[in-house]
Design a protein around this motif. Structure first.
Motif, PDB file in Angstrom:
ATOM      1  N   THR A 282       0.818  -1.223   0.000  1.00 30.10           N
ATOM      2  CA  THR A 282       0.000   0.000   0.000  1.00 30.10           C
ATOM      3  C   THR A 282       0.848   1.268   0.000  1.00 30.10           C
ATOM      4  O   THR A 282       0.309   2.365   0.070  1.00 30.10           O
ATOM      5  CB  THR A 282      -0.954   0.056   1.219  1.00 30.10           C
ATOM      6  OG1 THR A 282      -0.169   0.240   2.400  1.00 30.10           O
ATOM      7  CG2 THR A 282      -1.759  -1.213   1.350  1.00 30.10           C
ATOM      8  N   SER A 283       2.171   1.121  -0.058  1.00 36.06           N
ATOM      9  CA  SER A 283       3.012   2.315  -0.077  1.00 36.06           C
ATOM     10  C   SER A 283       2.972   2.964  -1.456  1.00 36.06           C
ATOM     11  O   SER A 283       2.856   2.285  -2.468  1.00 36.06           O
ATOM     12  CB  SER A 283       4.454   1.955   0.280  1.00 36.06           C
ATOM     13  OG  SER A 283       4.535   1.633   1.643  1.00 36.06           O
ATOM     14  N   GLU A 284       3.083   4.297  -1.469  1.00 38.44           N
ATOM     15  CA  GLU A 284       3.110   5.025  -2.729  1.00 38.44           C
ATOM     16  C   GLU A 284       4.399   5.813  -2.850  1.00 38.44           C
ATOM     17  O   GLU A 284       4.808   6.460  -1.886  1.00 38.44           O
ATOM     18  CB  GLU A 284       1.946   6.035  -2.780  1.00 38.44           C
ATOM     19  CG  GLU A 284       0.578   5.401  -2.872  1.00 38.44           C
ATOM     20  CD  GLU A 284      -0.504   6.451  -2.642  1.00 38.44           C
ATOM     21  OE1 GLU A 284      -0.421   7.547  -3.230  1.00 38.44           O
ATOM     22  OE2 GLU A 284      -1.408   6.175  -1.832  1.00 38.44           O
ATOM     23  N   ASN A 285       4.991   5.790  -4.026  1.00 36.89           N
ATOM     24  CA  ASN A 285       6.181   6.606  -4.314  1.00 36.89           C
ATOM     25  C   ASN A 285       7.196   6.537  -3.174  1.00 36.89           C
ATOM     26  O   ASN A 285       7.704   7.549  -2.713  1.00 36.89           O
ATOM     27  CB  ASN A 285       5.752   8.056  -4.579  1.00 36.89           C
ATOM     28  CG  ASN A 285       6.917   8.907  -5.071  1.00 36.89           C
ATOM     29  OD1 ASN A 285       7.855   8.403  -5.688  1.00 36.89           O
ATOM     30  ND2 ASN A 285       6.881  10.194  -4.761  1.00 36.89           N
ATOM     31  N   THR A 286       7.468   5.334  -2.716  1.00 36.82           N
ATOM     32  CA  THR A 286       8.417   5.137  -1.622  1.00 36.82           C
ATOM     33  C   THR A 286       9.562   4.247  -2.099  1.00 36.82           C
ATOM     34  O   THR A 286       9.310   3.176  -2.655  1.00 36.82           O
ATOM     35  CB  THR A 286       7.714   4.484  -0.422  1.00 36.82           C
ATOM     36  OG1 THR A 286       6.749   5.391   0.111  1.00 36.82           O
ATOM     37  CG2 THR A 286       8.714   4.126   0.679  1.00 36.82           C
ATOM     38  N   GLY A 300       2.230   1.288   4.156  1.00 36.35           N
ATOM     39  CA  GLY A 300       1.377   2.422   3.824  1.00 36.35           C
ATOM     40  C   GLY A 300       2.045   3.783   3.805  1.00 36.35           C
ATOM     41  O   GLY A 300       1.388   4.792   4.062  1.00 36.35           O
ATOM     42  N   THR A 301       3.315   3.861   3.481  1.00 35.75           N
ATOM     43  CA  THR A 301       3.985   5.164   3.470  1.00 35.75           C
ATOM     44  C   THR A 301       3.799   5.846   2.116  1.00 35.75           C
ATOM     45  O   THR A 301       3.435   5.212   1.130  1.00 35.75           O
ATOM     46  CB  THR A 301       5.479   5.007   3.752  1.00 35.75           C
ATOM     47  OG1 THR A 301       6.028   4.156   2.745  1.00 35.75           O
ATOM     48  CG2 THR A 301       5.702   4.387   5.111  1.00 35.75           C
ATOM     49  N   LYS A 302       4.109   7.134   2.086  1.00 36.56           N
ATOM     50  CA  LYS A 302       3.889   7.922   0.880  1.00 36.56           C
ATOM     51  C   LYS A 302       5.039   8.905   0.681  1.00 36.56           C
ATOM     52  O   LYS A 302       5.421   9.588   1.638  1.00 36.56           O
ATOM     53  CB  LYS A 302       2.575   8.698   1.040  1.00 36.56           C
ATOM     54  CG  LYS A 302       1.886   8.988  -0.271  1.00 36.56           C
ATOM     55  CD  LYS A 302       0.531   9.632  -0.044  1.00 36.56           C
ATOM     56  CE  LYS A 302       0.140  10.423  -1.271  1.00 36.56           C
ATOM     57  NZ  LYS A 302      -1.062  11.197  -1.080  1.00 36.56           N
ATOM     58  N   ASP A 303       5.573   8.967  -0.532  1.00 41.36           N
ATOM     59  CA  ASP A 303       6.593   9.965  -0.893  1.00 41.36           C
ATOM     60  C   ASP A 303       7.801   9.929   0.032  1.00 41.36           C
ATOM     61  O   ASP A 303       8.346  10.976   0.397  1.00 41.36           O
ATOM     62  CB  ASP A 303       6.003  11.383  -0.890  1.00 41.36           C
ATOM     63  CG  ASP A 303       4.834  11.515  -1.855  1.00 41.36           C
ATOM     64  OD1 ASP A 303       4.865  10.851  -2.902  1.00 41.36           O
ATOM     65  OD2 ASP A 303       3.887  12.270  -1.550  1.00 41.36           O
ATOM     66  N   GLU A 317      10.883  12.438   3.953  1.00 41.92           N
ATOM     67  CA  GLU A 317       9.965  12.857   2.904  1.00 41.92           C
ATOM     68  C   GLU A 317      10.865  13.204   1.713  1.00 41.92           C
ATOM     69  O   GLU A 317      11.917  13.835   1.880  1.00 41.92           O
ATOM     70  CB  GLU A 317       9.206  14.093   3.399  1.00 41.92           C
ATOM     71  CG  GLU A 317       7.811  14.242   2.854  1.00 41.92           C
ATOM     72  CD  GLU A 317       7.810  14.917   1.505  1.00 41.92           C
ATOM     73  OE1 GLU A 317       6.872  14.725   0.731  1.00 41.92           O
ATOM     74  OE2 GLU A 317       8.774  15.655   1.224  1.00 41.92           O
TER      75      GLU A 317
ATOM     76  N   THR B 301       8.715  13.930   8.030  1.00 42.80           N
ATOM     77  CA  THR B 301       7.715  12.870   7.888  1.00 42.80           C
ATOM     78  C   THR B 301       6.420  13.260   8.606  1.00 42.80           C
ATOM     79  O   THR B 301       6.399  14.173   9.425  1.00 42.80           O
ATOM     80  CB  THR B 301       8.231  11.562   8.484  1.00 42.80           C
ATOM     81  OG1 THR B 301       8.527  11.776   9.866  1.00 42.80           O
ATOM     82  CG2 THR B 301       9.493  11.106   7.778  1.00 42.80           C
ATOM     83  N   GLU B 317       2.863   4.087   8.304  1.00 43.96           N
ATOM     84  CA  GLU B 317       1.847   5.091   8.511  1.00 43.96           C
ATOM     85  C   GLU B 317       1.090   4.634   9.763  1.00 43.96           C
ATOM     86  O   GLU B 317       0.799   3.451   9.927  1.00 43.96           O
ATOM     87  CB  GLU B 317       0.927   5.099   7.277  1.00 43.96           C
ATOM     88  CG  GLU B 317       0.313   6.433   6.956  1.00 43.96           C
ATOM     89  CD  GLU B 317      -0.943   6.675   7.758  1.00 43.96           C
ATOM     90  OE1 GLU B 317      -1.317   7.827   7.968  1.00 43.96           O
ATOM     91  OE2 GLU B 317      -1.550   5.675   8.190  1.00 43.96           O
TER      92      GLU B 317
END
Lengths: 448, 448
Positions: A282-286, A300-303, A317, B301, B317
Motif C-alpha cells: 500500500t506504499s506510494e512513491n516510496t 502504507g507510506t507515501k513519498d 519525505e 515525515t 503510517e
C-alpha cells in the motif's frame, strides 16, 4: 586520445548509503539491460564511453579514500591517480596530466578529455565528447568545453555564453563564462543563449602542463606528488577555462542530470526496494534501501525515501531529503562499511566505555588470492575468528594455514598479515584505547 | 487477598520492539512522574496497585519465555508461576491457584483477584478491584467480574449484561456474558446497558480449585505442573465465568485501554523520540524508537511510527500499523535482543553459509554477582572476548579470573560457566552447524 575521469565528493547528500569511502558514484543502484543486475554511476559512464566507441585509455583522478572503490568497480579498465590530499579540480587535473606524461609517456600533443565520473546522461553526450576531441585534433581551439542546453534557470550551475564566431572546424567560440548566477541572472543568460557548463574539457596535454608548471616544475611524477600542495586550491574553470584565449564549445542537448540527492536519484530507479524489504503493497512513491542484515517492514507510506546501512538509518519525505547534508555531517562517524581492494568489511558493533576503552567488531571478507598488508598496531589487540573459506596467516614471521573454526589472537605490537585462498570470511574484535584506522604501520611481506 | 497477574502475548503487534521474549508489557516507554524515567506496562500496573493501597502479594502467571523479563522488571515484588506450555487463561489461572494453595499455603477461603498485567488505566480501576475483593469477602457472589463502561461498540471485546438484581452488599448480579459480538449487536447490547468484560475476576481460591480438580487432581504443585496438559485449552470466561451460578459485577468508568498497537501506544507517549534519533524539526505526529547503535535521521515525515531494534526496522503510517501482525509473523527470527535474569544480550551479526555452517555474534552484559548456568553445547564453539568489567570463568572444572582484553575459546563439548564480579561485557562469536538456543545441557555448579 586519453580520458581523465574526476571522481570526488564526500558523499553526505546520499547518507547513509554514501560515506567518505563510498561516494555516490559507487552506489550500485542504477538499472542495466540485464534484470537484477545494477551498476554504479561510474560503471555506467565507463560502459557508455565504450558503447559510444570511445576506446581511449581511462585515468581516474581521486583521493586516497576512493582508491580501493575505483579498483574494485573498474578493475583493469582504468588507471588511478591518487591525489595526496583533496584540493580542487585544477590541481587534480594537473596531477593527472603529469601522470599521463611522465608515467604513461604521452606526448605533449596528446588529446585529453577531462570529465566528471558520474553524470546521468545519454548517448549524445558521448558523441559531443568525440566532437570535442576532433576539434582539438583539428586545432580549432586550445580548450574546448561542453555546453549543455539548459532546461531551467538553475543557480547551481556555471553558464557559458557562446559568441557568434565559428572556428574553421565548425566549433563555436565562446564569449565568456559566468559562475553560478542568481536565478534572475540565469534567466537573462538563457535568454541570451547561454548554456550550462558541464565540466567537460578537451585540450592538448602540453597546454595544461604548461600552466601547471607555473606552480610545480618537477622532474619526476613522484616529485609532482610530493609538491602537490604547491598547486593553488582553485577550480580548473577559474584557473584555466576563464583565462584561456582560445576557447571553443560543443553543444549537447539531451538528458543530463546530477543524481546527487535522494530525490533526483530515486526518479531514475525502476526498482523500488533494495535488500531485505517487506511491504504490504500500500506504499506510494516510496523507495527503500536496506543494506543491513535486519528485515525492514514498510506499511502504507507515501513519498518517502528510506535507507538503512551500517552508517545509520534515514527516513525522509522525498523533497525534504535535500536538507540532509548539514544533518548528515553531524552524524558522521568512522565509515561503517567499506569496499577495499582486498574485499569488504562491515562494522557490526562498537562500544566505548567511560574510560575510553573500546571494542569494535567487524565482519570482513577477503577475496581469493588477496592479502592485507603486513602490519602492526600500537594501541589495539585483534581477535580473528574464521567462519568460512581458508587461507594463510603470518604472525611475527610465523606462517600457518587457517580456516573455518580457527581463532587467532593478535596482541598489540605483533606483526601480522593474512592471505585468502578461497573467499575468506572472519569476525574481528578490536579492543583497546584508540581504535582508529590510522593506528597502523605497514611493512613489506613476500608471500612467495 | 492475593493478586494473580496474567502475562501473555507473543508480541508481534508492536514489532520490532516486541518479540517472543519481550512482549509489549515489558517495553519501558511509558512516562512516569520523574523526567527521563520510563516504565513498562507491567511496572505501571504494579506501581498503581501499590499507590491504590492494595498491598496483596503478587503472582505473575506467564510462559517460560517471559520468566526472565518478569524477574528483571519486578524483582522481589512478584512471584512467578511458569506455565510449562502456553494453553489458555483457564489452565493458567488453575496453575496459579494451585501454586497459591500448595506452595504459598493459602487457605481455600483466600480471596484472589485475577487481572491482566498490562491495561493502561487509572486509579478508579484499582478502587473497583478493591470493591471486588470486598464483595467476595462479604460472600456477595462466587465470582465477581469487572464491567467497564463502554465508549464505543467494539467488536473486539466481550460484553457483560447486568441484571436488575442486587446482592446484599450492593453488588449487581449479571444476566449473561456475550463474547465478541458484531458491531451491530454491540450497539444493541450497549443500548441494553451492557458493559465491556475487562478480564478481571475475584473469587475464593477454593471456588476455582474445585473446578480445576475436575481435570487435574494432584497431590503436589510439581504434579500439577506435570499434568498441566490435561487442563482443557479454554478461556476462564468460557469455563468458569459463563457457567458460574452466582456472578456479580463491579462497574468501572474511566480510562481503560489496550496499548496493543503502535497507534494506540503512541497516543499515550509524551516523548516522541527514543534512542539515537536526529530530526530536522519538521516532522509531524511521528514517533521514532531506535534501539540500534546506529543514528536514525528523520526528515519531514508525517503520521509515521518508526521503530528499529535488533529484530528489524518498521516504517509505518500510523493507522496502517494495525496490519503489522501478519507480516511480522513472517519476519519472525530468533530473538535478537533479550533481557535475562543474569543480564542482557543483543545479536550483532548472523551469517549462514551455503553448507549450513553459521556464525552468530552477540554482545552480552552480565550483571554484578550474576552467573550463567554451568553448561555445554554439542554443536557449537564459543569465542568470548571480554571488553569491560571482571569476573571468573570455569572451563571443564578449571576456574580462573578474567577481565578486559582476555579471549577464551570454548570448544564444543567443553563444560563452562561464567560469573561477573562487576558489570561484565563481552563479545561472543558462536560458530557451528546448529546455532540454536536449545543446543545446551545445564549442570549444577557450586561457586562457593
Amino acid at each position: 586520445m586519453n580520458i581523465i575521469l574526476l571522481s570526488g565528493g564526500s558523499g553526505t547528500r546520499l547518507w547513509p548509503l554514501s560515506n567518505d569511502a563510498r561516494s555516490k558514484q559507487f552506489l550500485k543502484l542504477l538499472p542495466t539491460n540485464e534484470q537484477d543486475v545494477k551498476e554504479s554511476m561510474i560503471q555506467r559512464v565507463v560502459r557508455q564511453l565504450k558503447e559510444a566507441g570511445i576506446d581511449a585509455p581511462l585515468t581516474v583522478a581521486t583521493g586516497a579514500g576512493q582508491h580501493d572503490s575505483v579498483t574494485a568497480q573498474l578493475g583493469e579498465e582504468a588507471d588511478v591517480v591518487v591525489e595526496p590530499m583533496r584540493r580542487d579540480t585544477f590541481p587534480a587535473i594537473c596531477l593527472a596530466c603529469e601522470y599521463l606524461s611522465k608515467v604513461k609517456g604521452c606526448p605533449d600533443d596528446e588529446v585529453v578529455v577531462v570529465m566528471p565520473c558520474d553524470p546521468f546522461t545519454e548517448d549524445g553526450y558521448f558523441k559531443a565528447i568525440k566532437r570535442m576531441g576532433t576539434g582539438v585534433t583539428d586545432n580549432a581551439a586550445d580548450l574546448i568545453v561542453m555546453g549543455i542546453t539548459p532546461t531551467y534557470p538553475s543557480a547551481k550551475y556555471g553558464y557559458i555564453l557562446p559568441s557568434h564566431d565559428m572556428t574553421t572546424g565548425g566549433i563555436v567560440r565562446i564569449e565568456r563564462f559566468v559562475e553560478k548566477p542568481s536565478v534572475a541572472d540565469a534567466e537573462k543568460l538563457i535568454d541570451a543563449g547561454a548554456l550550462w557548463n558541464g565540466g567537460v574539457f578537451a585540450f592538448r596535454l602540453g597546454f595544461v602542463r604548461e600552466i601547471g608548471r607555473k606552480y610545480v616544475d618537477a622532474a619526476t611524477y613522484e616529485e609532482t606528488v610530493r609538491k602537490f600542495d604547491q598547486y593553488p586550491k582553485i577550480s580548473f574553470d577559474y584557473e584555466v577555462a576563464e583565462k584561456a584565449k582560445s576557447v571553443g564549445m560543443v553543444r549537447f542537448t539531451g538528458t543530463w542530470k546530477d543524481l546527487g540527492t535522494w530525490n533526483t536519484l530515486t526518479d531514475e530507479l525502476e526498482t523500488k526496494e533494495y535488500g531485505n524489504v517487506v511491504t504490504d503493497g500500500t506504499s506510494e512513491n516510496t523507495h527503500v534501501f536496506n543494506e543491513l542484515g535486519l528485515p525492514l517492514l514498510c506499511l502504507g507510506t507515501k513519498d518517502l525515501v528510506i535507507a538503512a546501512s551500517p552508517d545509520g538509518i534515514l527516513v525522509s519525505e522525498k523533497r525534504k531529503s535535500e536538507n540532509i547534508k548539514q544533518l548528515a555531517e553531524k552524524l558522521k562517524r568512522r565509515p561503517m562499511y567499506e569496499e577495499r581492494r582486498w574485499g569488504t568489511y562491515v562494522v557490526i558493533d562498537f562500544v566505548e566505555f567511560d574510560d575510553g576503552f573500546s571494542a569494535l567488531t567487524k565482519r570482513l571478507t577477503l577475496n581469493p588470492g588477496c592479502a592485507i598488508s603486513y602490519q602492526r598496531h600500537t594501541h589495539r589487540d585483534e581477535i580473528w575468528t574464521f567462519i568460512d573459506g581458508d587461507g594463510e596467516i603470518v604472525i611475527d614471521g610465523e606462517r600457518q594455514a587457517i580456516g573455518r573454526g580457527d581463532t587467532v589472537v593478535i596482541k598489540k605490537g605483533q606483526m601480522h598479515t593474512l592471505r585468502a585462498n578461497s573467499l575468506l570470511t572472519f569476525i574481528e574484535v578490536q579492543t583497546g584505547h584508540q581504535l582508529v584506522e590510522e593506528d597502523i604501520e605497514r611493512f613489506p611481506y613476500d608471500w612467495e
